[in-house]
Design an enzyme around this catalytic site. Structure first.
Site, PDB file in Angstrom:
ATOM      1  N   HIS A 150      -3.040   2.489  11.670  1.00 16.50           N
ATOM      2  CA  HIS A 150      -3.377   3.862  11.250  1.00 16.50           C
ATOM      3  C   HIS A 150      -4.784   4.228  11.742  1.00 16.50           C
ATOM      4  CE1 HIS A 150      -3.429   7.244   8.169  1.00 16.50           C
ATOM      5  NE2 HIS A 150      -4.698   7.152   8.524  1.00 16.50           N
ATOM      6  N   GLU A 151      -5.740   3.315  11.536  1.00 17.14           N
ATOM      7  CA  GLU A 151      -7.119   3.591  11.962  1.00 17.14           C
ATOM      8  C   GLU A 151      -7.227   3.605  13.485  1.00 17.14           C
ATOM      9  OE1 GLU A 151      -8.998   4.810   9.825  1.00 17.14           O
ATOM     10  OE2 GLU A 151      -7.736   4.179   8.169  1.00 17.14           O
TER      11      GLU A 151
ATOM     12  N   GLN B   6     -13.437  10.350  12.010  1.00 22.61           N
ATOM     13  CA  GLN B   6     -13.286  10.944  10.674  1.00 22.61           C
ATOM     14  C   GLN B   6     -14.628  11.290  10.054  1.00 22.61           C
ATOM     15  OE1 GLN B   6     -10.392   7.814   9.121  1.00 22.61           O
ATOM     16  NE2 GLN B   6      -9.647   9.673   8.133  1.00 22.61           N
TER      17      GLN B   6
ATOM     18  N   CYS C 248      -4.020   9.740   4.166  1.00 23.63           N
ATOM     19  CA  CYS C 248      -5.150   9.754   5.086  1.00 23.63           C
ATOM     20  C   CYS C 248      -6.241  10.644   4.506  1.00 23.63           C
ATOM     21  CB  CYS C 248      -4.679  10.309   6.429  1.00 23.63           C
ATOM     22  SG  CYS C 248      -5.979  10.448   7.664  1.00 23.63           S
ATOM     23  N   LEU C 249      -7.489  10.190   4.549  1.00 28.35           N
ATOM     24  CA  LEU C 249      -8.588  10.995   4.002  1.00 28.35           C
ATOM     25  C   LEU C 249      -8.746  12.317   4.751  1.00 28.35           C
ATOM     26  CD1 LEU C 249     -11.307   8.235   3.368  1.00 28.35           C
ATOM     27  CD2 LEU C 249      -9.839   9.347   1.671  1.00 28.35           C
TER      28      LEU C 249
ATOM     29  N   GLY D  46      -9.664   2.720   4.621  1.00 29.17           N
ATOM     30  CA  GLY D  46      -9.931   2.650   6.052  1.00 29.17           C
ATOM     31  C   GLY D  46     -10.570   3.951   6.507  1.00 29.17           C
TER      32      GLY D  46
ATOM     33  N   HIS E   7      -6.323   6.886  14.910  1.00 27.14           N
ATOM     34  CA  HIS E   7      -7.384   7.910  14.862  1.00 27.14           C
ATOM     35  C   HIS E   7      -8.216   7.886  16.142  1.00 27.14           C
ATOM     36  CE1 HIS E   7      -7.112   9.820  10.986  1.00 27.14           C
ATOM     37  NE2 HIS E   7      -7.054   8.665  10.346  1.00 27.14           N
TER      38      HIS E   7
HETATM   39 ZN    ZN Z   1      -6.365   8.437   8.451  1.00 31.70          ZN
END
Ligand code: ZN
Length: 181
Positions: free
Chosen positions: A138-139, A51, A96-97, A46, A142
């Protein structure tokens, strides 16, 4: 297509509520393609607009590398809005990236209903549960400037604080491109 650098905890844009997408034009479609490429290059499932330093309400999800979700088509969510949450919640470990190597158990609703635009500018309503609901939440987080540390209790957050400091200072091993400090 192009891979974009991924923003890291500490980057201001990750703490902002992003702006709605106004037009789903060719440029936006290209950005979405780049987001998928960036996410897959980083082995993510995701990725949200902020991000990749994009102040726009959009995220992409591709769960096909996850066992049990191989047949779920990758999806783009534009201007999403969560319209229903289940009362039941579940704890599950997340990564998370934008928080390389960090893992934490996060409590989230078990099921949700989400309204969004697809790339054809049509409104869609989707019901999701279990891991799919988790990744969507989660996304979505963000896009409102929230990240894993905001979703754990104070005790866990304290335990993560050294790790968060290291991430902020780019003292982490990452095998994908991240923004400069
Ligand atoms: Zn994330």
């Amino acid at each position: 297509m192009a891979i974009m650098p991924i923003t890291i905890y500490g980057d201001k844009i990750l703490r902002q509520t992003v702006k709605p997408v106004k037009a789903i034009d060719d440029e936006m479609i290209m950005i979405i393609k780049n987001m998928f490429e960036t996410m897959r290059n980083a082995n993510g499932i995701g990725l949200a607009g902020n991000q990749v330093n994009l102040d726009k309400s959009v995220f992409v999800i591709d769960l096909t590398p996850v066992e049990g979700y191989e047949d779920l088509p990758p999806k783009v969510f534009i201007n999403p809005e969560i319209i229903e949450y289940s009362d039941d919640t579940v704890f599950f470990e997340e990564g998370c990236l934008s928080l390389p190597n960090l893992r934490a158990e996060v409590e989230r609703p078990e099921a949700i209903k989400i309204k969004f635009l697809n790339t054809g500018e049509e409104e869609e309503i989707l019901e999701a549960d279990d891991f799919y609901a988790r990744v969507i939440l989660h996304e979505f987080d963000h896009l409102i400037g929230k990240m894993i540390p905001d979703r754990v209790d104070e005790f866990i957050r304290k335990k993560l604080s050294d790790e968060l400091k290291q991430i902020k200072n780019r003292q982490v091993e990452v095998d994908y491109e991240i923004t400069q400090k």
